[in-house]
Write a protein that holds these residues in place. Sequence first.
Motif, PDB file in Angstrom:
ATOM      1  N   LEU A 281      19.485  46.841  22.234  1.00  0.00           N
ATOM      2  CA  LEU A 281      17.943  46.995  22.408  1.00  0.00           C
ATOM      3  C   LEU A 281      17.639  47.574  23.578  1.00  0.00           C
ATOM      4  O   LEU A 281      18.328  47.818  24.719  1.00  0.00           O
TER       5      LEU A 281
ATOM      6  N   THR B 121      18.343  48.528  28.875  1.00  0.00           N
ATOM      7  CA  THR B 121      19.023  48.281  27.634  1.00  0.00           C
ATOM      8  C   THR B 121      19.650  46.908  27.943  1.00  0.00           C
ATOM      9  O   THR B 121      20.124  46.368  28.937  1.00  0.00           O
ATOM     10  N   ARG B 122      19.487  46.305  26.764  1.00  0.00           N
ATOM     11  CA  ARG B 122      19.998  44.949  26.323  1.00  0.00           C
ATOM     12  C   ARG B 122      20.954  44.889  25.195  1.00  0.00           C
ATOM     13  O   ARG B 122      20.830  45.861  24.417  1.00  0.00           O
ATOM     14  N   TYR B 123      21.902  43.726  25.154  1.00  0.00           N
ATOM     15  CA  TYR B 123      22.914  43.630  24.089  1.00  0.00           C
ATOM     16  C   TYR B 123      22.603  42.323  23.411  1.00  0.00           C
ATOM     17  O   TYR B 123      22.423  41.292  24.307  1.00  0.00           O
ATOM     18  N   THR B 124      22.701  41.967  22.438  1.00  0.00           N
ATOM     19  CA  THR B 124      22.607  40.794  21.510  1.00  0.00           C
ATOM     20  C   THR B 124      23.529  40.829  20.359  1.00  0.00           C
ATOM     21  O   THR B 124      23.847  41.864  19.576  1.00  0.00           O
TER      22      THR B 124
ATOM     23  N   SER C 205      11.552  44.159  21.756  1.00  0.00           N
ATOM     24  CA  SER C 205      12.139  45.390  22.175  1.00  0.00           C
ATOM     25  C   SER C 205      12.672  45.905  21.029  1.00  0.00           C
ATOM     26  O   SER C 205      12.919  45.695  19.921  1.00  0.00           O
TER      27      SER C 205
ATOM     28  N   ASP D 227      14.097  47.684  26.032  1.00  0.00           N
ATOM     29  CA  ASP D 227      12.572  46.680  26.191  1.00  0.00           C
ATOM     30  C   ASP D 227      11.737  47.661  26.541  1.00  0.00           C
ATOM     31  O   ASP D 227      12.005  49.050  26.847  1.00  0.00           O
TER      32      ASP D 227
ATOM     33  N   SER E 267      17.536  34.364  26.353  1.00  0.00           N
ATOM     34  CA  SER E 267      17.054  34.792  24.981  1.00  0.00           C
ATOM     35  C   SER E 267      18.083  35.362  24.173  1.00  0.00           C
ATOM     36  O   SER E 267      17.981  36.434  23.443  1.00  0.00           O
ATOM     37  N   ASN E 268      19.263  35.082  24.376  1.00  0.00           N
ATOM     38  CA  ASN E 268      20.438  35.490  23.581  1.00  0.00           C
ATOM     39  C   ASN E 268      20.765  37.012  23.637  1.00  0.00           C
ATOM     40  O   ASN E 268      21.288  37.542  23.083  1.00  0.00           O
ATOM     41  N   GLN E 269      20.439  37.424  24.957  1.00  0.00           N
ATOM     42  CA  GLN E 269      20.643  38.740  25.464  1.00  0.00           C
ATOM     43  C   GLN E 269      21.683  38.893  26.593  1.00  0.00           C
ATOM     44  O   GLN E 269      21.305  38.089  27.514  1.00  0.00           O
TER      45      GLN E 269
ATOM     46  N   ASN F 202      13.150  43.713  17.796  1.00  0.00           N
ATOM     47  CA  ASN F 202      13.597  42.711  17.723  1.00  0.00           C
ATOM     48  C   ASN F 202      12.372  41.475  17.943  1.00  0.00           C
ATOM     49  O   ASN F 202      11.270  41.722  18.593  1.00  0.00           O
TER      50      ASN F 202
ATOM     51  N   ASP G  52      24.274  37.374  31.692  1.00  0.00           N
ATOM     52  CA  ASP G  52      23.448  36.412  30.629  1.00  0.00           C
ATOM     53  C   ASP G  52      22.108  36.518  31.101  1.00  0.00           C
ATOM     54  O   ASP G  52      21.807  36.094  32.352  1.00  0.00           O
TER      55      ASP G  52
END
Length: 393
Positions: free
Chosen positions: A96, A103-106, A126, A98, A319-321, A121, A316
């Motif tokens: 992801l 950069t984020r991961y889920t 995002s 935002d 938001s599960n990201q 998402n 961590d």
Amino acid sequence: MLDSINVGMSGLLGFSRGLRVIGNNTANMNTPGYKSATLQFTDLFYANQANGTEGRTQLGQGLGTAGTTLDFRAADLRQSGNEFDLGIDGGGFFVLRDEQGRTRYTRAGQFDFDQEGRFINRIDGSQVMGLDAGGNLVAISIAGMRAIGGQATRNVRFTGNLSATTPEQTVGSVKVYDAMGGEHTLSVKFTNTGTTTPGSWKVQLLDGSSVVGTTQMVFVDGRPTAATSKFAFTYTPAGRESQELTLDFSSDVTSFASGSLSTLAMTSQDGSPPGQLTKVTFDSQGTLVATYSNNRTARGARLALARFDTTDAVEDLGSNQFGEANGIAWKLGYAGDGVFGSVKAGVLEVSNVDLSREFSELVVMQRGYQASSQVVSTANEMLQELFQMKGGK
């Protein structure tokens, strides 16, 4: 005695933190993509005290906590009822980005398309990222894919029986499309020339009454010869560019005696009119597949998946990201390649919280807390006894 109270208090604090971790896991038992956490306990440093001729005695300072560890084991995939929800069957995380460009991961694939056609998402808006051929992250979008142009007909296929005893037969309703997707109705006229060459037919492609082209077709033992089973014509629709049309009689076409009845007819052609987007989905390799009203399909961007080599690279973020930690970059790839799992549409990965384990840990935390509180109470009673002895003197 005061040291004993402090030791007991450290136990109360540590087990209360453990209870909080268990409570958080239990509260998120139905959170898609949630990864359960475990609190790590450690003993505090020891103080050395002289003990006469018996040497030195090491006395502990109580219980400490060393943070939590996450359980990244994959959980079950369950139907969600949303065709744009995605799950990963195997390793990897969705990528992801935002609004700030971070950069984020889920693992929680709660996705959808917004009004602008961006794949996002649903939780925070995002963007879900794809990976281009150069290995660069790109946004996934259906902008510019809501309609598709027409496709010119190149091949027309026929099947059926052309009666060997009829002098003439015309196959009508031969619909073809030009490069702009315009529809044209042609016909194919067969004239029996078997009196000069057995099994031979003159074949004319007609646009109304205009002859597009003429050729010869020969049947041997009721089947067209390989050399005369396909014919190429140059067709120029009114106001359009010329296009090559191939009439294909090579499969399931016969010429046997059947009186004046012929069943020869056009069965398929590969052209199409313009179409509107009717469906969007993702295949097992994470490729966007668009389906249109003219039965054509188009492939778009391919989802990016990411993985880490060590948990030291994972932060961590809630938001599960998850994000990158300690400057350690994650590796990118495609679904189905190497260690990355396949993508499944219409499903979500559930939480990997194991309630049986959490309840067992809950009993351990409760007993530990009770035991620590008992240590504090006993040390307090011993101090009271000491104070009473001093008061008695």
